[in-house]
Design a protein around this motif. Structure first.
Motif, short mmCIF file in Angstrom:
data_model
loop_
_atom_site.label_atom_id
_atom_site.label_comp_id
_atom_site.label_asym_id
_atom_site.label_seq_id
_atom_site.Cartn_x
_atom_site.Cartn_y
_atom_site.Cartn_z
N ALA A 87 7.53 5.79 3.84
CA ALA A 87 6.32 7.06 3.71
C ALA A 87 5.61 7.08 2.51
CB ALA A 87 6.82 8.86 4.01
N HIS A 110 0.43 1.41 7.71
CA HIS A 110 0.42 2.25 8.34
C HIS A 110 1.17 2.49 9.33
CE1 HIS A 110 -3.93 0.84 6.97
NE2 HIS A 110 -3.11 0.89 5.61
N HIS A 111 1.49 1.60 10.76
CA HIS A 111 2.39 2.66 11.33
C HIS A 111 3.72 3.16 10.63
CE1 HIS A 111 3.85 3.01 15.39
NE2 HIS A 111 5.24 1.83 15.01
N GLY A 113 4.11 4.12 7.87
CA GLY A 113 3.82 5.09 7.06
C GLY A 113 3.93 4.98 6.16
N ARG A 115 1.20 2.32 2.53
CA ARG A 115 -0.40 2.04 1.99
C ARG A 115 -0.87 0.99 1.97
NH1 ARG A 115 -1.20 6.03 -2.93
NH2 ARG A 115 1.06 5.32 -3.60
#
Length: 286
Positions: A87, A110-111, A113, A115
């Motif tokens: 994340a 993205h999946h 977590g 960027r």
């Protein structure tokens, strides 16, 4: 200062990662061939044993690999970037890929977590060494802002171009134009020399007029000296032309000159010049 990861230490990536190390960043490196990491480690980098391990250890991980297949491969699987990104951490793919591949990578990150920012570069070996690349960034704007100090070490210009895919598209446009320019330049040099003109005289005339540009000076000298030491591998230019044509097909945009240029580079690749510099396209024209 952010902890930086760097995946891929080829002609471009090695120089880019070394600039980051020399600028004082804490850098962890990985390459499929571990031996290529040794020089960076000797200069102060840390070795990571997988893309996953690098992504886990770093705030922002950069990647510079050869093609869409390689870009996807280092993100996927149990030891890939997506497995370690976690994340909030950032992933910046600086490879030249098509917009669809970039979108797939963005989805993976993205999946998990993380960027994502795509940031393909315009420039070859010397600009990579000098830190004067043009970096074409698109994607997560917060990550762009955080990555900007590192991008400014690697390049002289790093515009933010919008959503994922726009950086990839800009890079394909740039390289499509570059390939076309180089091909017609090579044909012109061959025609002029076969008509009895001196090669250097052709370069001097071009350099004095509206068509003057660094590429003609650099690649022209390589052609005259028949020295095709690799700065930008010919096989990668042909790959970029192919991707640009595929984008044109999807958008129903005719690209007849680019298609002809792609055929010329395919011929040069078939003739055994794939690993040489893009200037080696001249060998099939002269």
């Amino acid at each position: 200062m952010s902890r930086i990861g760097f995946l891929g230490l080829g002609i471009m990536g090695k120089a880019m990662a070394l600039n980051l190390v020399n600028a004082g960043f804490e850098v962890t490196v990985w390459n499929r061939n571990r031996q290529k990491c040794e020089e960076l480690v000797a200069h102060g980098a840390t070795f990571g044993d997988s893309p996953k391990a690098v992504a886990q250890a770093c705030d922002i991980t950069f990647a510079m690999v050869a093609d869409p297949e390689a870009a996807l491969a280092i993100c996927q699987g149990p030891n890939g970037v997506a497995a370690g990104i976690g994340a909030g951490r950032g992933y910046v793919d600086m490879s030249t890929v098509d917009d669809k591949t970039s979108g797939t990578i963005a989805d993976l990150i993205h999946h998990a977590g993380g960027r994502f920012l795509e940031a393909p570069v315009s420039g070859t070996k010397k600009p990579a060494e000098d830190g004067t690349l043009v970096i074409l960034a698109a994607g997560d704007e917060s990550l762009y802002q955080e990555a900007l100090p590192a991008l400014n070490v690697m390049g002289k210009m790093a515009p933010y171009l919008g959503g994922v895919g726009q950086g990839a598209n800009m890079k394909l446009v740039v390289n499509m134009i570059m390939g076309g320019m180089l091909n017609i330049f090579s044909e012109g040099m061959a025609l002029g020399q076969k008509s009895g003109l001196e090669g250097q005289a052709i370069l001097d005339v071009l350099a004095a007029g509206a068509m003057a540009n660094p590429m003609f000076n650099i690649k022209g000298k390589m052609c005259l000296e028949e020295n095709y030491d690799t700065s930008f591998p010919l096989k990668h230019m042909q790959k970029d032309l192919r991707l640009a044509l595929a984008l044109g097909d999807r958008l129903e945009q005719p690209l007849p000159t680019a298609a002809a240029t792609n055929e010329a580079f395919k011929q040069a690749k078939k003739s055994g010049y794939a690993e040489e510099d893009i200037a080696a396209a001249h060998k099939v024209n002269r």
